[in-house]
Design a protein around this motif. Structure first.
Motif, PDB file in Angstrom:
ATOM      1  N   LEU A  40       0.744  -1.014  -0.094  1.00  0.00           N
ATOM      2  CA  LEU A  40       0.000  -0.025   0.125  1.00  0.00           C
ATOM      3  C   LEU A  40       0.817   1.142   0.018  1.00  0.00           C
ATOM      4  CD1 LEU A  40      -2.745  -1.137   2.521  1.00  0.00           C
ATOM      5  CD2 LEU A  40      -2.572  -1.561   0.107  1.00  0.00           C
ATOM      6  N   TYR A  41       0.553   2.297  -0.822  1.00  0.00           N
ATOM      7  CA  TYR A  41       1.187   3.474  -0.724  1.00  0.00           C
ATOM      8  C   TYR A  41       0.266   4.796  -0.471  1.00  0.00           C
ATOM      9  CZ  TYR A  41      -0.762   3.942  -5.319  1.00  0.00           C
ATOM     10  OH  TYR A  41      -1.230   4.078  -6.624  1.00  0.00           O
ATOM     11  N   THR A  42       0.815   5.789  -0.318  1.00  0.00           N
ATOM     12  CA  THR A  42       0.078   7.170  -0.217  1.00  0.00           C
ATOM     13  C   THR A  42       0.553   8.242  -1.409  1.00  0.00           C
ATOM     14  OG1 THR A  42       1.486   7.927   1.510  1.00  0.00           O
ATOM     15  CG2 THR A  42      -0.425   6.686   2.362  1.00  0.00           C
ATOM     16  N   PHE A  61      -7.595  -1.050  -0.207  1.00  0.00           N
ATOM     17  CA  PHE A  61      -6.880  -0.324   0.931  1.00  0.00           C
ATOM     18  C   PHE A  61      -6.770  -1.334   2.039  1.00  0.00           C
ATOM     19  CE2 PHE A  61     -10.117   2.070  -1.425  1.00  0.00           C
ATOM     20  CZ  PHE A  61      -9.390   3.303  -1.708  1.00  0.00           C
ATOM     21  N   ALA A  62      -6.452  -0.915   3.131  1.00  0.00           N
ATOM     22  CA  ALA A  62      -6.147  -1.770   4.317  1.00  0.00           C
ATOM     23  C   ALA A  62      -7.314  -2.707   4.705  1.00  0.00           C
ATOM     24  CB  ALA A  62      -5.466  -0.935   5.489  1.00  0.00           C
ATOM     25  N   ASP A  63      -8.328  -2.079   4.857  1.00  0.00           N
ATOM     26  CA  ASP A  63      -9.678  -2.904   5.306  1.00  0.00           C
ATOM     27  C   ASP A  63     -10.510  -3.218   4.291  1.00  0.00           C
ATOM     28  OD1 ASP A  63     -10.247  -0.237   4.419  1.00  0.00           O
ATOM     29  OD2 ASP A  63     -11.630  -0.083   6.369  1.00  0.00           O
ATOM     30  N   ARG A  64     -10.244  -3.017   2.777  1.00  0.00           N
ATOM     31  CA  ARG A  64     -11.429  -3.384   2.132  1.00  0.00           C
ATOM     32  C   ARG A  64     -10.697  -3.301   0.475  1.00  0.00           C
ATOM     33  NH1 ARG A  64     -11.765   1.951   2.438  1.00  0.00           N
ATOM     34  NH2 ARG A  64     -12.820   3.223   0.757  1.00  0.00           N
ATOM     35  N   SER A  65     -11.542  -3.845  -0.317  1.00  0.00           N
ATOM     36  CA  SER A  65     -11.070  -3.940  -1.906  1.00  0.00           C
ATOM     37  C   SER A  65     -12.419  -3.147  -2.472  1.00  0.00           C
ATOM     38  CB  SER A  65     -10.557  -5.068  -2.539  1.00  0.00           C
ATOM     39  OG  SER A  65      -9.426  -5.401  -1.764  1.00  0.00           O
ATOM     40  N   VAL A  66     -12.129  -2.395  -3.456  1.00  0.00           N
ATOM     41  CA  VAL A  66     -13.241  -1.928  -4.413  1.00  0.00           C
ATOM     42  C   VAL A  66     -13.118  -2.202  -5.830  1.00  0.00           C
ATOM     43  CG1 VAL A  66     -14.616  -0.010  -5.024  1.00  0.00           C
ATOM     44  CG2 VAL A  66     -13.646  -0.116  -2.860  1.00  0.00           C
ATOM     45  N   VAL A  67     -13.904  -2.890  -6.394  1.00  0.00           N
ATOM     46  CA  VAL A  67     -13.876  -3.282  -8.035  1.00  0.00           C
ATOM     47  C   VAL A  67     -14.447  -2.314  -8.692  1.00  0.00           C
ATOM     48  CG1 VAL A  67     -14.253  -4.971  -9.799  1.00  0.00           C
ATOM     49  CG2 VAL A  67     -13.604  -5.842  -7.358  1.00  0.00           C
ATOM     50  N   ARG A  79      -3.990  10.347   0.866  1.00  0.00           N
ATOM     51  CA  ARG A  79      -3.078   9.805   2.286  1.00  0.00           C
ATOM     52  C   ARG A  79      -3.496   8.672   2.543  1.00  0.00           C
ATOM     53  NH1 ARG A  79      -3.301  15.662   2.237  1.00  0.00           N
ATOM     54  NH2 ARG A  79      -1.471  16.541   1.807  1.00  0.00           N
ATOM     55  N   GLN A  80      -4.846   8.051   2.194  1.00  0.00           N
ATOM     56  CA  GLN A  80      -5.010   6.800   2.953  1.00  0.00           C
ATOM     57  C   GLN A  80      -4.472   5.829   2.008  1.00  0.00           C
ATOM     58  OE1 GLN A  80      -9.319   6.047   2.226  1.00  0.00           O
ATOM     59  NE2 GLN A  80      -9.277   4.286   3.254  1.00  0.00           N
ATOM     60  N   PRO A  81      -3.748   4.882   2.841  1.00  0.00           N
ATOM     61  CA  PRO A  81      -2.765   3.802   2.018  1.00  0.00           C
ATOM     62  C   PRO A  81      -3.742   3.080   1.093  1.00  0.00           C
ATOM     63  CG  PRO A  81      -2.188   3.912   4.321  1.00  0.00           C
ATOM     64  CD  PRO A  81      -3.525   4.966   4.240  1.00  0.00           C
ATOM     65  N   HIS A  82      -3.469   2.694   0.029  1.00  0.00           N
ATOM     66  CA  HIS A  82      -3.974   1.999  -1.123  1.00  0.00           C
ATOM     67  C   HIS A  82      -3.136   1.449  -2.398  1.00  0.00           C
ATOM     68  CE1 HIS A  82      -3.434   6.328  -2.651  1.00  0.00           C
ATOM     69  NE2 HIS A  82      -3.762   5.658  -3.902  1.00  0.00           N
TER      70      HIS A  82
END
Length: 107
Positions: A40-42, A61-67, A79-82
């Motif tokens: 993950l990066y910001t 993301f740290a807590d989920r994935s979005v397709v 700035r949210q790690p992704h």
């Protein structure tokens, strides 16, 4: 911290002027299985918008994935790690809007 620009098997074109500090617009042509890296990066920005023009991209993301499929968009804090990956087995075209441009200010 990675810059988040570029990626593996990604051809990115800056569409906004480099002198424009308020916003950055990138168009990315992504090969099948292209990705932003395993970690993950910001990005040093307030907001990122990813618009999928064609293909399928998964943002993790740290807590989920979005397709996301063609026509979908996702807005989130840079700035949210992704990270991201082209999924679905074919190439993808996407546009990134980054506010402000990561190099603005003291960056």
């Amino acid at each position: 911290m990675a810059s988040g620009l570029g990626g593996v098997h990604a051809d990115e074109r800056l569409l906004s002027p480099r002198s424009e500090e308020r916003v950055q617009l990138l168009r990315s042509e992504l090969e099948p299985r292209a990705h932003g890296g395993a970690e993950l990066y910001t990005i040093n920005c307030d907001v990122e918008v990813l618009h999928v023009i064609s293909g399928e991209v998964t943002v993790r993301f740290a807590d989920r994935s979005v397709v996301l499929g063609a026509g979908d968009a996702l807005t989130f804090p840079g700035r949210q790690p992704h990270t991201w990956e082209v999924t679905g087995g074919s190439a993808a075209s996407v546009a990134w809007v980054i506010v402000p441009a990561p190099w603005s200010g003291s960056a």
